[in-house]
Motif scaffolding. Sequence first.
Motif, short mmCIF file in Angstrom:
data_model
loop_
_atom_site.label_atom_id
_atom_site.label_comp_id
_atom_site.label_asym_id
_atom_site.label_seq_id
_atom_site.Cartn_x
_atom_site.Cartn_y
_atom_site.Cartn_z
N LEU A 60 95.97 -24.64 -114.78
CA LEU A 60 94.84 -23.85 -114.62
C LEU A 60 94.23 -24.14 -113.18
N HIS A 61 94.04 -23.47 -112.32
CA HIS A 61 93.30 -23.72 -111.11
C HIS A 61 91.90 -22.90 -111.13
N LEU A 62 90.72 -23.70 -110.62
CA LEU A 62 89.51 -23.01 -111.06
C LEU A 62 88.38 -23.48 -109.74
N GLU A 63 87.97 -22.38 -109.18
CA GLU A 63 86.75 -22.85 -108.18
C GLU A 63 85.75 -21.58 -108.18
N ILE A 64 84.68 -21.62 -108.84
CA ILE A 64 83.62 -20.82 -109.44
C ILE A 64 82.37 -21.20 -108.96
N ALA A 65 81.27 -20.21 -108.67
CA ALA A 65 79.92 -20.28 -108.49
C ALA A 65 79.43 -19.26 -108.96
N LEU A 66 78.06 -19.49 -109.77
CA LEU A 66 77.12 -18.35 -109.94
C LEU A 66 76.07 -18.86 -110.42
N ARG A 67 74.62 -18.06 -110.22
CA ARG A 67 73.48 -18.27 -110.55
C ARG A 67 73.00 -17.82 -111.92
N ARG A 68 72.33 -18.75 -112.54
CA ARG A 68 71.71 -18.38 -113.89
C ARG A 68 70.16 -18.52 -113.68
N GLY A 69 69.27 -17.35 -113.60
CA GLY A 69 67.85 -17.48 -113.74
C GLY A 69 67.39 -18.03 -112.38
N ASP A 70 66.49 -18.68 -112.22
CA ASP A 70 65.89 -18.82 -111.01
C ASP A 70 65.94 -20.33 -110.58
N ASP A 71 66.64 -21.16 -111.30
CA ASP A 71 66.74 -22.70 -111.19
C ASP A 71 67.94 -23.30 -111.49
N PHE A 72 69.01 -22.60 -111.79
CA PHE A 72 70.30 -23.12 -112.27
C PHE A 72 71.47 -22.30 -111.57
N THR A 73 72.45 -23.23 -110.74
CA THR A 73 73.33 -22.77 -110.16
C THR A 73 74.74 -23.41 -110.56
N LEU B 217 91.92 -31.74 -120.35
CA LEU B 217 90.66 -32.00 -119.28
C LEU B 217 89.70 -31.75 -120.50
N ALA B 218 88.61 -32.91 -120.44
CA ALA B 218 87.31 -32.84 -121.09
C ALA B 218 86.32 -32.66 -119.94
N LEU B 219 85.39 -31.43 -120.28
CA LEU B 219 84.17 -31.30 -119.42
C LEU B 219 82.91 -32.10 -120.05
N LEU B 220 82.52 -33.18 -119.59
CA LEU B 220 81.57 -33.72 -120.50
C LEU B 220 80.24 -33.72 -119.91
N GLY B 221 79.24 -33.51 -120.65
CA GLY B 221 77.80 -33.46 -119.94
C GLY B 221 76.70 -33.08 -120.85
N PRO B 222 75.45 -33.51 -120.29
CA PRO B 222 74.58 -32.98 -121.31
C PRO B 222 74.19 -31.59 -121.62
N ASN B 223 73.53 -31.26 -122.59
CA ASN B 223 73.02 -29.77 -122.94
C ASN B 223 72.60 -29.26 -121.79
N GLY B 224 73.00 -27.91 -121.19
CA GLY B 224 72.30 -27.35 -120.11
C GLY B 224 72.93 -27.57 -118.77
N ALA B 225 74.00 -28.42 -118.97
CA ALA B 225 74.78 -28.64 -117.74
C ALA B 225 75.76 -27.68 -116.97
N GLY B 226 76.15 -26.62 -118.00
CA GLY B 226 77.12 -25.62 -117.62
C GLY B 226 78.20 -25.47 -118.11
N LYS B 227 78.51 -26.45 -118.84
CA LYS B 227 79.88 -26.60 -119.60
C LYS B 227 80.22 -25.40 -120.23
N SER B 228 79.46 -24.76 -121.36
CA SER B 228 79.88 -23.35 -121.76
C SER B 228 79.98 -22.07 -121.00
N THR B 229 79.12 -22.18 -119.80
CA THR B 229 79.24 -21.12 -118.88
C THR B 229 80.76 -21.24 -118.22
N VAL B 230 81.29 -22.33 -117.86
CA VAL B 230 82.43 -22.53 -117.32
C VAL B 230 83.58 -21.84 -118.36
N VAL B 231 83.47 -22.06 -119.69
CA VAL B 231 84.26 -21.65 -120.81
C VAL B 231 84.18 -20.11 -120.58
#
Length: 221
Positions: free
Chosen positions: A6-19, A32-46
């Motif tokens: 898997l090769h991934l390189e992505i960008a997007l904005r969510r609302g006014d304050d999250f990129t 590969l584990a994507l580790l981070g707090p709630n709101g870090a963007g992990k589920s958006t990557v999925v």
Amino acid sequence: MSAAALHLEIALRRGDDFTLDVAFDVPAGTTLALLGPNGAGKSTVVDVIAGLVDPERGFVRLGERALTDVENGLQVPAEQRRIGVVFQQYLLFEHLNVLDNVAFGLRSQGERRHTARAAAAPWLQRLDLEAASSRRPSALSGGEAQRVALARALAIEPDLLLLDEPLAAVDVATRARLRRVVREHLDAFAGPRVLITHDPVDAALLADRVVVLEDGRVVQA
């Protein structure tokens, strides 16, 4: 066909304050584990990998096969990506029994009901769900529901496996046992695997590599 990375390189904005702006590679046979707090963007990557959300720029590729390529206007529909997904809340269908839940992905790919059920049945055996085959999701324990969701994801013989907080909905006593089940099936899966978690223990015990997300960015790998 051999498994592809898997090769991934992505960008997007969510609302006014999250990129979200991330890039990583996952070799075949690697978790590969994507580790981070709630709101870090992990589920958006999925969601982007699975084809449920369109990024504003970038690409998602499995080997040489492009799944998303914003520059060239390519977005392969989710049902054509051959990706197995285990969501945090499992999203089992209450009107279907366990066998038909596991067969659902095959049915959505065009298999006849009898053929799909025949292909799904061995997965019930592998994940120790035979005794629950005729039960509805409301009659399952958290551990059983998690295994049904995993069986459904694996039954389509995917090229890539995504697990979004697969152990978050089970109690602490069940969690340790299910880690062993998940690890066993991750290790047996030839393609790349992406595990989303906020739990460092899950990352340490289930993954080969860890990428840490904060505020939509990779801060450590």
